[in-house]
Design a protein around this motif. Sequence first.
Motif, short mmCIF file in Angstrom:
data_model
loop_
_atom_site.label_atom_id
_atom_site.label_comp_id
_atom_site.label_asym_id
_atom_site.label_seq_id
_atom_site.Cartn_x
_atom_site.Cartn_y
_atom_site.Cartn_z
N GLY A 98 -8.94 -6.28 -0.05
CA GLY A 98 -10.07 -6.33 -0.97
C GLY A 98 -11.20 -5.40 -0.59
O GLY A 98 -12.22 -5.37 -1.28
N SER A 99 -11.02 -4.65 0.49
CA SER A 99 -12.10 -3.75 0.92
C SER A 99 -11.94 -2.37 0.28
O SER A 99 -10.95 -2.08 -0.39
CB SER A 99 -12.09 -3.62 2.44
OG SER A 99 -10.96 -2.84 2.85
N LYS A 157 -6.29 -0.55 4.98
CA LYS A 157 -6.11 -1.48 6.09
C LYS A 157 -4.66 -1.43 6.58
O LYS A 157 -3.72 -1.28 5.80
CB LYS A 157 -6.44 -2.91 5.67
CG LYS A 157 -7.87 -3.13 5.25
CD LYS A 157 -8.83 -2.98 6.41
CE LYS A 157 -10.26 -3.28 5.97
NZ LYS A 157 -11.21 -3.16 7.10
N GLN A 158 -4.51 -1.60 7.87
CA GLN A 158 -3.18 -1.62 8.49
C GLN A 158 -3.11 -2.78 9.46
O GLN A 158 -4.01 -2.96 10.29
CB GLN A 158 -2.91 -0.29 9.21
CG GLN A 158 -1.53 -0.21 9.85
CD GLN A 158 -1.26 1.19 10.39
OE1 GLN A 158 -1.10 2.13 9.64
NE2 GLN A 158 -1.22 1.32 11.71
N VAL A 159 -2.06 -3.58 9.35
CA VAL A 159 -1.90 -4.72 10.25
C VAL A 159 -0.50 -4.70 10.85
O VAL A 159 0.43 -4.08 10.30
CB VAL A 159 -2.12 -6.06 9.52
CG1 VAL A 159 -3.52 -6.15 8.95
CG2 VAL A 159 -1.08 -6.25 8.44
N LEU A 160 -0.36 -5.37 11.96
CA LEU A 160 0.95 -5.58 12.57
C LEU A 160 1.43 -6.98 12.23
O LEU A 160 0.72 -7.96 12.46
CB LEU A 160 0.88 -5.41 14.09
CG LEU A 160 0.90 -3.98 14.64
CD1 LEU A 160 0.78 -4.02 16.16
CD2 LEU A 160 2.19 -3.25 14.24
N ALA A 199 -6.95 0.93 -0.03
CA ALA A 199 -8.20 0.27 -0.43
C ALA A 199 -8.03 -0.39 -1.79
O ALA A 199 -7.56 0.23 -2.75
CB ALA A 199 -9.33 1.30 -0.48
N GLY A 200 -8.38 -1.69 -1.85
CA GLY A 200 -8.28 -2.43 -3.10
C GLY A 200 -6.86 -2.67 -3.57
O GLY A 200 -6.64 -3.10 -4.70
N GLY A 201 -5.86 -2.43 -2.71
CA GLY A 201 -4.47 -2.58 -3.12
C GLY A 201 -3.70 -3.60 -2.29
O GLY A 201 -4.29 -4.40 -1.55
#
Length: 206
Positions: free
Chosen positions: A26-27, A31-34, A67-69
């Motif tokens: 939502g930013s 963003k990337q996460v593990l 972003a936003g996706g």
Amino acid sequence: ALAIRGRYLQVEEWDIRWRKVRLRNGSDQPKQVLVDHPRQAKFTLFDTPEPSEQTATMLRFVLAAPAGGEAEVRIQERRLITRREEITVRRSDSIRKYLDLGRLSAEDTTQITKVIELWTQIAGCEQQLAEVETERKEIHQAQEQMRANMQGLSTTGKEGALRASYVDKLQESEEQLQALAARTAQLRGEISTLNASVEGILGGTA
């Protein structure tokens, strides 16, 4: 997968487990996460992205959302389970269901179809044996009743004639019993031959 192995039907099935992880961003920045996924003993990945990291107990997948996706990953694992079921007449219903799946080879299908046909013939013979046994018991009961009736009869006059009639009927029933005994022996011989054919088919399967 299905295959005949001697007296057993070998069944191979995949035990499949899957997990889907979705990331909503939502930013206004990517963003990337593990994503940590525990290793499952004897399970292997399939149709799944390669993990970015692997440890003895964990698999890690990178999930990057714009972003936003959104972004998602589906982690799929499977293990092959093999079991054997003895091919016996008691399991004929389940074996027929496997046969209907069409997973056996043409040769195995021919063999198991023949075995089922032989089982059907054996069941028919056993049904006839049961009918013969029922008839034999009825004849014995009738003989016992006639012998009981004869005990109080004299050998002369009307009672003598009735007694003679009972004797004739007893003789006739003995002949019936002899015929039933011969039929019993014949049916048991047929069952033995059919069972030997089943053994020949299953024993000759690699």
